[in-house]
Motif scaffolding. Structure first.
Motif, PDB file in Angstrom:
ATOM      1  N   THR A 239       0.836  -1.215   0.000  1.00 18.64           N
ATOM      2  CA  THR A 239       0.000   0.000   0.000  1.00 18.64           C
ATOM      3  C   THR A 239       0.868   1.261   0.000  1.00 18.64           C
ATOM      4  N   TRP A 240       2.014   1.209   0.693  1.00 19.28           N
ATOM      5  CA  TRP A 240       2.942   2.348   0.649  1.00 19.28           C
ATOM      6  C   TRP A 240       3.497   2.539  -0.756  1.00 19.28           C
ATOM      7  N   MET A 241       3.837   1.442  -1.403  1.00 19.75           N
ATOM      8  CA  MET A 241       4.420   1.529  -2.743  1.00 19.75           C
ATOM      9  C   MET A 241       3.392   2.010  -3.765  1.00 19.75           C
ATOM     10  N   ILE A 242       2.148   1.553  -3.624  1.00 24.43           N
ATOM     11  CA  ILE A 242       1.072   2.009  -4.514  1.00 24.43           C
ATOM     12  C   ILE A 242       0.835   3.502  -4.333  1.00 24.43           C
ATOM     13  N   LEU A 243       0.787   3.946  -3.059  1.00 26.21           N
ATOM     14  CA  LEU A 243       0.592   5.372  -2.784  1.00 26.21           C
ATOM     15  C   LEU A 243       1.755   6.184  -3.362  1.00 26.21           C
ATOM     16  N   GLY A 244       2.976   5.671  -3.223  1.00 26.39           N
ATOM     17  CA  GLY A 244       4.142   6.371  -3.751  1.00 26.39           C
ATOM     18  C   GLY A 244       4.087   6.528  -5.259  1.00 26.39           C
ATOM     19  N   ILE A 245       3.732   5.469  -5.965  1.00 27.80           N
ATOM     20  CA  ILE A 245       3.622   5.535  -7.432  1.00 27.80           C
ATOM     21  C   ILE A 245       2.503   6.485  -7.839  1.00 27.80           C
ATOM     22  N   PHE A 246       1.391   6.451  -7.105  1.00 28.38           N
ATOM     23  CA  PHE A 246       0.257   7.330  -7.413  1.00 28.38           C
ATOM     24  C   PHE A 246       0.648   8.798  -7.250  1.00 28.38           C
TER      25      PHE A 246
ATOM     26  N   ASN B 292       9.573   7.241   7.929  1.00 31.76           N
ATOM     27  CA  ASN B 292       8.783   7.839   6.868  1.00 31.76           C
ATOM     28  C   ASN B 292       9.218   9.302   6.741  1.00 31.76           C
ATOM     29  N   ASN B 293       9.720   9.685   5.576  1.00 34.09           N
ATOM     30  CA  ASN B 293      10.302  11.014   5.406  1.00 34.09           C
ATOM     31  C   ASN B 293       9.267  12.139   5.439  1.00 34.09           C
ATOM     32  N   PHE B 294       7.976  11.803   5.278  1.00 31.33           N
ATOM     33  CA  PHE B 294       6.927  12.821   5.260  1.00 31.33           C
ATOM     34  C   PHE B 294       5.758  12.375   6.124  1.00 31.33           C
ATOM     35  N   ASN B 295       5.261  13.294   6.928  1.00 29.07           N
ATOM     36  CA  ASN B 295       4.130  12.998   7.806  1.00 29.07           C
ATOM     37  C   ASN B 295       3.044  14.053   7.595  1.00 29.07           C
ATOM     38  N   SER B 296       2.364  13.967   6.456  1.00 26.26           N
ATOM     39  CA  SER B 296       1.245  14.855   6.132  1.00 26.26           C
ATOM     40  C   SER B 296       1.558  16.318   6.461  1.00 26.26           C
ATOM     41  N   PRO B 297       2.559  16.925   5.811  1.00 26.82           N
ATOM     42  CA  PRO B 297       2.966  18.290   6.177  1.00 26.82           C
ATOM     43  C   PRO B 297       1.876  19.336   6.020  1.00 26.82           C
TER      44      PRO B 297
ATOM     45  N   LYS C 196      -7.189  15.694   3.117  1.00 28.22           N
ATOM     46  CA  LYS C 196      -6.962  15.156   4.457  1.00 28.22           C
ATOM     47  C   LYS C 196      -6.932  16.261   5.502  1.00 28.22           C
ATOM     48  N   ALA C 197      -6.253  17.365   5.161  1.00 28.17           N
ATOM     49  CA  ALA C 197      -6.149  18.471   6.114  1.00 28.17           C
ATOM     50  C   ALA C 197      -7.474  19.216   6.249  1.00 28.17           C
ATOM     51  N   ILE C 198      -8.139  19.437   5.100  1.00 23.30           N
ATOM     52  CA  ILE C 198      -9.393  20.203   5.106  1.00 23.30           C
ATOM     53  C   ILE C 198     -10.471  19.497   5.920  1.00 23.30           C
ATOM     54  N   PHE C 199     -10.572  18.174   5.715  1.00 24.80           N
ATOM     55  CA  PHE C 199     -11.644  17.414   6.365  1.00 24.80           C
ATOM     56  C   PHE C 199     -11.173  16.662   7.604  1.00 24.80           C
ATOM     57  N   LYS C 200      -9.925  16.951   8.034  1.00 22.60           N
ATOM     58  CA  LYS C 200      -9.373  16.341   9.243  1.00 22.60           C
ATOM     59  C   LYS C 200      -9.419  14.814   9.178  1.00 22.60           C
ATOM     60  N   ILE C 201      -9.022  14.274   8.024  1.00 26.25           N
ATOM     61  CA  ILE C 201      -9.061  12.829   7.829  1.00 26.25           C
ATOM     62  C   ILE C 201      -7.695  12.242   8.158  1.00 26.25           C
ATOM     63  N   ASP C 202      -7.589  11.498   9.222  1.00 26.80           N
ATOM     64  CA  ASP C 202      -6.404  10.701   9.525  1.00 26.80           C
ATOM     65  C   ASP C 202      -5.109  11.441   9.214  1.00 26.80           C
ATOM     66  N   ASN C 203      -4.681  12.299  10.101  1.00 30.05           N
ATOM     67  CA  ASN C 203      -3.509  13.134   9.845  1.00 30.05           C
ATOM     68  C   ASN C 203      -2.185  12.382   9.889  1.00 30.05           C
ATOM     69  N   HIS C 204      -2.201  11.113  10.249  1.00 35.32           N
ATOM     70  CA  HIS C 204      -0.950  10.376  10.389  1.00 35.32           C
ATOM     71  C   HIS C 204      -0.988   9.075   9.582  1.00 35.32           C
ATOM     72  N   SER C 205       0.162   8.664   9.114  1.00 36.16           N
ATOM     73  CA  SER C 205       0.381   7.372   8.468  1.00 36.16           C
ATOM     74  C   SER C 205      -0.339   7.194   7.136  1.00 36.16           C
ATOM     75  N   TYR C 206      -1.052   8.217   6.651  1.00 37.63           N
ATOM     76  CA  TYR C 206      -1.712   8.158   5.340  1.00 37.63           C
ATOM     77  C   TYR C 206      -2.670   6.961   5.237  1.00 37.63           C
ATOM     78  N   LYS C 207      -3.256   6.583   6.370  1.00 40.48           N
ATOM     79  CA  LYS C 207      -4.126   5.408   6.364  1.00 40.48           C
ATOM     80  C   LYS C 207      -5.356   5.589   5.478  1.00 40.48           C
ATOM     81  N   PHE C 208      -5.784   6.833   5.307  1.00 37.94           N
ATOM     82  CA  PHE C 208      -6.937   7.087   4.444  1.00 37.94           C
ATOM     83  C   PHE C 208      -6.694   6.554   3.036  1.00 37.94           C
ATOM     84  N   TYR C 209      -5.438   6.691   2.552  1.00 36.05           N
ATOM     85  CA  TYR C 209      -5.097   6.234   1.209  1.00 36.05           C
ATOM     86  C   TYR C 209      -4.731   4.750   1.165  1.00 36.05           C
ATOM     87  N   ARG C 210      -4.521   4.133   2.331  1.00 35.64           N
ATOM     88  CA  ARG C 210      -3.959   2.782   2.339  1.00 35.64           C
ATOM     89  C   ARG C 210      -4.890   1.737   2.927  1.00 35.64           C
TER      90      ARG C 210
END
Length: 407
Positions: free
Chosen positions: A150-157, A216-221, A366-380
């Motif tokens: 899921t991390w790799m898919i998100l990265g390619i996307f 993880n180099n980025f945490n939903s900046p 994610k930021a606008i709707f306060k969706i899961d600010n950590h770990s990008y779980k919304f996308y994964r």
């Protein structure tokens, strides 16, 4: 050390990825690997002659990239001027190699197992990932494969679907029209994020599949509420190293203000020793300290309102390598000068503008709707990885610029 030498599993897996990369870019890899080995040898020699020199060596390694940019052996990192390969052959990947080596030396972790990982060239597209090798490679399981994939898919996307959509706006970089300057700076901030974070997710997933524990180099900046928090979430490997090398020791001795100044100027010099990056370092020092003052006096709303304009203006400085042109753009913004022909309205058009803004909305959702600010779980989680995978199959672009690649 003998125990590490007997552990052949890491050696096998990293040799395998080394061989793959060597096959893909044999000339760059061979020449630069000679330099990496030479630098490691010099570090061991210095440690032997000066046993208590680890901190000094770490500083030398950190600043060496900036010195090499000054002499033109490594290009200044604006992320847009030089395409994929932006260093002389022997220095391919040196800036990230030297930072990782600096981290290992500083923490007395320069052992055989970590050197094997350090020399693996797959990391040099994503920055100084702080890492530690597991004592043994983790066993393969369907759950673990699923998480990594899921991390790799998100990265390619991010890097190969969303980011290329924004490349159409790169033509705005040559314009001094205030609207063009503002729109380009806004778009380019998100392009750098999608490109850099996407490649970080992709490589992080790959490394974790080999048993490597790396941050993880980025945490939903863009879920940050102010620019201080933004820097805690952006390029975390570099931020932590700068904090250890510059912020903490300078603050302890000289106070907060000089600590922030030393941190941002040092980071600026790593990107390139130029007037523009000195301006970038000074600007972000001021932005950080203004935000600190606002938060200290409980003006949280003002700190939040200041956040995005500060980030966008900082990206304008970051993207421009010509000092004269930079001041023309800043002047144009200050006086909102729109007399120059607009590239945005005359050559790009409303349709592409809307597509670009939709991409930005996806990033900010994610930021606008306060969706899961950590770990990008919304996308994964759930069906999202499948949706992203379908999008990749339909819309993937393979000519994307690697912002930090090969530097």
């Amino acid at each position: 050390m003998s125990k590490n030498l007997l552990n052949l599993k890491p050696l096998f897996f990293f040799s395998f990825t080394w061989a793959i990369t060597y096959f893909l870019v044999p000339e760059f890899l061979f020449k630069s690997s000679l330099l990496w080995l030479l630098v490691i040898g010099l570090v061991y020699l210095m440690q032997g002659i000066f046993p208590k020199s680890n901190k000094l060596i770490a500083y030398i390694l950190f600043y060496s990239t900036g010195v090499l940019t000054f002499f033109g052996l490594i290009k200044v990192l604006t992320g847009i001027d030089y395409g994929t390969i932006n260093s002389v052959d022997y220095f391919w990947g040196y800036s990230f190699f030297s930072l990782s080596l600096s981290y290992l030396v500083l923490n007395s972790k320069l052992n055989i197992k970590n050197i094997i990982f350090l020399l693996n060239p797959i990391r040099f597209f994503t920055g100084p990932i702080l890492f530690s090798l597991s004592s043994r490679l983790k066993s393969v399981s369907l759950r673990r494969i699923s998480t990594i994939s899921t991390w790799m898919i998100l990265g390619i996307f991010f890097a190969y679907v969303l980011a290329p959509t924004l490349k159409v706006f790169f033509s705005l970089k040559t314009s001094t029209n205030a609207i063009d300057v503002l729109f380009f700076s806004f778009i380019y901030e998100f392009y750098v994020y999608l490109n850099f974070a996407g490649l970080s997710f992709l490589v992080m997933g790959f490394l974790r599949s080999l048993g490597v524990s790396c941050i993880n180099n980025f945490n939903s900046p863009f879920s940050a509420t102010n620019i201080i928090e933004y820097w805690q979430r952006w390029h975390i490997g570099l931020s932590r190293l700068c904090k250890t090398l510059f912020y903490e020791p300078v603050k302890k001795r000289f106070g907060l203000y000089l600590a922030v100044l030393a941190t941002f100027l040092s980071s600026a010099m790593w990107h390139g020793i130029t007037i523009n990056f000195i301006i970038w370092g000074l600007f972000h020092t001021a932005a950080w300290l203004i935000t600190y003052a606002l938060l200290k006096n409980n003006y949280k709303i003002l700190a939040t309102l200041f956040f995005l304009p500060a980030v966008i203006f900082g990206r304008l400085i970051f993207s421009e390598s010509n000092t004269e042109v930079l001041f023309q753009k800043i002047t144009s913004l200050i006086f909102f000068n729109t007399s120059a022909p607009s590239v945005l309205f005359n050559h790009i058009g409303l349709g592409k503008m809307i597509i670009g803004l939709i991409v930005i909305f996806v990033v900010l959702a994610k930021a606008i709707f306060k969706i899961d600010n950590h770990s990008y779980k919304f996308y994964r989680k759930g069906w999202m990885p499948i949706i992203l995978l379908i999008s990749i199959l339909l819309f993937v672009v393979d000519d994307n610029i690697v912002i930090y690649g090969a530097r």
